[in-house]
Motif scaffolding. Structure first.
Motif, PDB file in Angstrom:
ATOM      1  N   GLU A   1      -6.379   6.583  -1.484  1.00 33.82           N
ATOM      2  CA  GLU A   1      -6.145   5.442  -0.471  1.00 33.82           C
ATOM      3  C   GLU A   1      -6.731   3.987  -1.133  1.00 33.82           C
ATOM      4  O   GLU A   1      -5.826   3.164  -0.786  1.00 33.82           O
ATOM      5  CB  GLU A   1      -6.694   5.757   0.799  1.00 33.82           C
ATOM      6  CG  GLU A   1      -5.981   7.043   1.479  1.00 33.82           C
ATOM      7  CD  GLU A   1      -4.674   6.743   1.906  1.00 33.82           C
ATOM      8  OE1 GLU A   1      -4.133   5.527   1.993  1.00 33.82           O
ATOM      9  OE2 GLU A   1      -3.774   7.600   1.803  1.00 33.82           O
TER      10      GLU A   1
ATOM     11  N   HIS B   1       0.808  -1.082  -0.147  1.00 27.26           N
ATOM     12  CA  HIS B   1       0.130  -0.166   0.096  1.00 27.26           C
ATOM     13  C   HIS B   1       0.706   1.177  -0.151  1.00 27.26           C
ATOM     14  O   HIS B   1       0.615   2.158  -0.779  1.00 27.26           O
ATOM     15  CB  HIS B   1      -0.801  -0.072   1.070  1.00 27.26           C
ATOM     16  CG  HIS B   1      -1.726   1.131   1.326  1.00 27.26           C
ATOM     17  ND1 HIS B   1      -2.903   1.404   1.150  1.00 27.26           N
ATOM     18  CD2 HIS B   1      -1.208   2.471   2.001  1.00 27.26           C
ATOM     19  CE1 HIS B   1      -3.522   2.580   1.323  1.00 27.26           C
ATOM     20  NE2 HIS B   1      -2.337   3.166   1.943  1.00 27.26           N
ATOM     21  N   GLU B   2       1.967   1.287   0.660  1.00 30.35           N
ATOM     22  CA  GLU B   2       2.907   2.323   1.070  1.00 30.35           C
ATOM     23  C   GLU B   2       3.518   2.488  -0.383  1.00 30.35           C
ATOM     24  O   GLU B   2       3.840   3.680  -0.618  1.00 30.35           O
ATOM     25  CB  GLU B   2       3.727   2.547   1.914  1.00 30.35           C
ATOM     26  CG  GLU B   2       3.093   2.369   3.460  1.00 30.35           C
ATOM     27  CD  GLU B   2       2.325   3.478   3.661  1.00 30.35           C
ATOM     28  OE1 GLU B   2       2.421   4.648   3.067  1.00 30.35           O
ATOM     29  OE2 GLU B   2       1.170   3.193   4.502  1.00 30.35           O
TER      30      GLU B   2
ATOM     31  N   HIS C   1      -9.789   7.578   4.155  1.00 31.01           N
ATOM     32  CA  HIS C   1      -9.258   6.252   3.737  1.00 31.01           C
ATOM     33  C   HIS C   1     -10.121   5.291   3.118  1.00 31.01           C
ATOM     34  O   HIS C   1      -9.649   4.462   2.371  1.00 31.01           O
ATOM     35  CB  HIS C   1      -8.408   5.655   4.896  1.00 31.01           C
ATOM     36  CG  HIS C   1      -6.952   6.133   4.997  1.00 31.01           C
ATOM     37  ND1 HIS C   1      -7.078   7.336   5.802  1.00 31.01           N
ATOM     38  CD2 HIS C   1      -5.899   5.564   5.065  1.00 31.01           C
ATOM     39  CE1 HIS C   1      -5.766   7.512   5.856  1.00 31.01           C
ATOM     40  NE2 HIS C   1      -4.977   6.506   5.467  1.00 31.01           N
TER      41      HIS C   1
ATOM     42  N   HIS D   1       1.509   4.540  -2.845  1.00 28.46           N
ATOM     43  CA  HIS D   1       1.611   5.974  -2.731  1.00 28.46           C
ATOM     44  C   HIS D   1       2.820   6.362  -3.738  1.00 28.46           C
ATOM     45  O   HIS D   1       2.711   7.369  -4.130  1.00 28.46           O
ATOM     46  CB  HIS D   1       1.794   6.555  -1.401  1.00 28.46           C
ATOM     47  CG  HIS D   1       0.397   6.218  -0.487  1.00 28.46           C
ATOM     48  ND1 HIS D   1      -0.878   6.677  -1.288  1.00 28.46           N
ATOM     49  CD2 HIS D   1       0.202   5.789   0.520  1.00 28.46           C
ATOM     50  CE1 HIS D   1      -2.015   6.289  -0.382  1.00 28.46           C
ATOM     51  NE2 HIS D   1      -1.374   5.956   0.727  1.00 28.46           N
TER      52      HIS D   1
END
Ligand SMILES: [Zn+2]
Length: 284
Positions: free
Chosen positions: A196, A160-161, A255, A164
């Motif tokens: 998100e 997920h990070e 989110h 980004h």
């Protein structure tokens, strides 16, 4: 989850055990409370760190850590999973994908280009230095939130990070920031949710493609997607608001709800196609 046979070289920068940049333990009570809220309620990390800085009076010192594959089990996991995530995106996007500058693992606090990073903020990506920041104590926080301790759930957070980071490469982050300047809070939050959920979707796409770039050495096994979904469920905005004893305020979501986060992670996993993840912006 299978990962041990995967390649190392995920770009880990190990700052564990470094004293520089950390706010003394116990000294940052207010900052930590703000930071927890900031992470889970999804305030832009730039802003969240700015708040933390103001509260502590601290400036962010950016001391680099040790680059290379860590020798310990937890560090190795981050290194190998990150390497595989990079391989998946390089296979999809070729040279237009460049990995994050590093995956920083740290303890307590550390300096970042986005201000002081705090463990209580949870993992975050800083566009200013293109690094992912992860305090490994977050794995325990996840358990406390009911997100479980499965490796696949942890890998989902990592992917997920990196998602980004992809959004900075694609320009999606910049577009959202631009749009948010002229939007009210509620409308702006809807754009944050779209970002998100797109990152959740990218995490699913990563997991779907992990085996094909690693000869099957990195792969979700039966039950792993479910564990990832359990984590997504536990960190949905509505679930977190409920845990905090509050009423559910969908307009404040940044989110996405638990159902939305699970849905997009699953959609990414089932299609394996990052283009599908643009769907989180439909209707905006
Ligand atoms: Zn995120």
């Amino acid at each position: 989850m299978r990962w041990r046979g995967g390649r190392s070289g995920g770009g880990v920068e190990d700052r564990r055990g470094m004293s520089g940049g950390a706010i003394a333990a116990g000294g940052g009570g207010i900052a930590i409370v703000v930071a927890i809220a900031a992470y889970f309620l999804g305030i832009d990390p730039n802003l969240a760190s700015g708040i933390a800085n103001q509260l502590t009076g601290g400036g962010a010192t950016q001391r680099e850590g040790t680059f290379g594959t860590p020798g310990d089990e937890e560090g190795l996991f981050v290194d190998k999973v990150s390497a595989n995530i990079n391989d998946v995106w390089a296979a999809k996007y070729g040279d237009s994908y460049t990995p994050p500058a590093s995956i920083v693992i740290y303890e307590g606090g550390t300096g970042t280009a986005c201000g002081q990073g705090q463990a209580a903020m949870g993992p975050f990506y800083c566009p200013g230095d293109r690094k992912v920041y992860l305090d490994l104590s977050f794995w325990q926080q996840m358990e406390q939130l009911g997100a479980g301790s499965a490796e696949s759930a942890r890998a989902y957070v990592l992917a997920h990070e990196v998602g980004h980071h992809m959004q900075v490469l694609s320009g999606a982050s910049q577009k959202v920031q631009q749009a948010q300047r002229s939007l009210g809070q509620e409308e702006g939050n809807r754009y944050s949710v779209a970002l998100e959920l797109q990152a959740d979707c990218y995490a699913g796409v990563w997991a779907a493609n992990a085996p094909s770039v690693s000869n099957g050495e990195v792969a979700f096994e039966p039950g792993d997607l479910e564990a990832g979904l359990r984590a997504a469920n536990a960190i949905g905005d509505d679930t977190l608001q409920r845990r905090q004893g509050g009423t559910i305020v969908p307009e404040a979501f940044t989110h996405g709800s638990s159902a939305q986060r699970m849905e997009w992670l699953k959609r990414g996993f089932q299609t394996g196609d990052p283009a599908v993840c643009d769907g989180t912006f439909d209707g905006l």
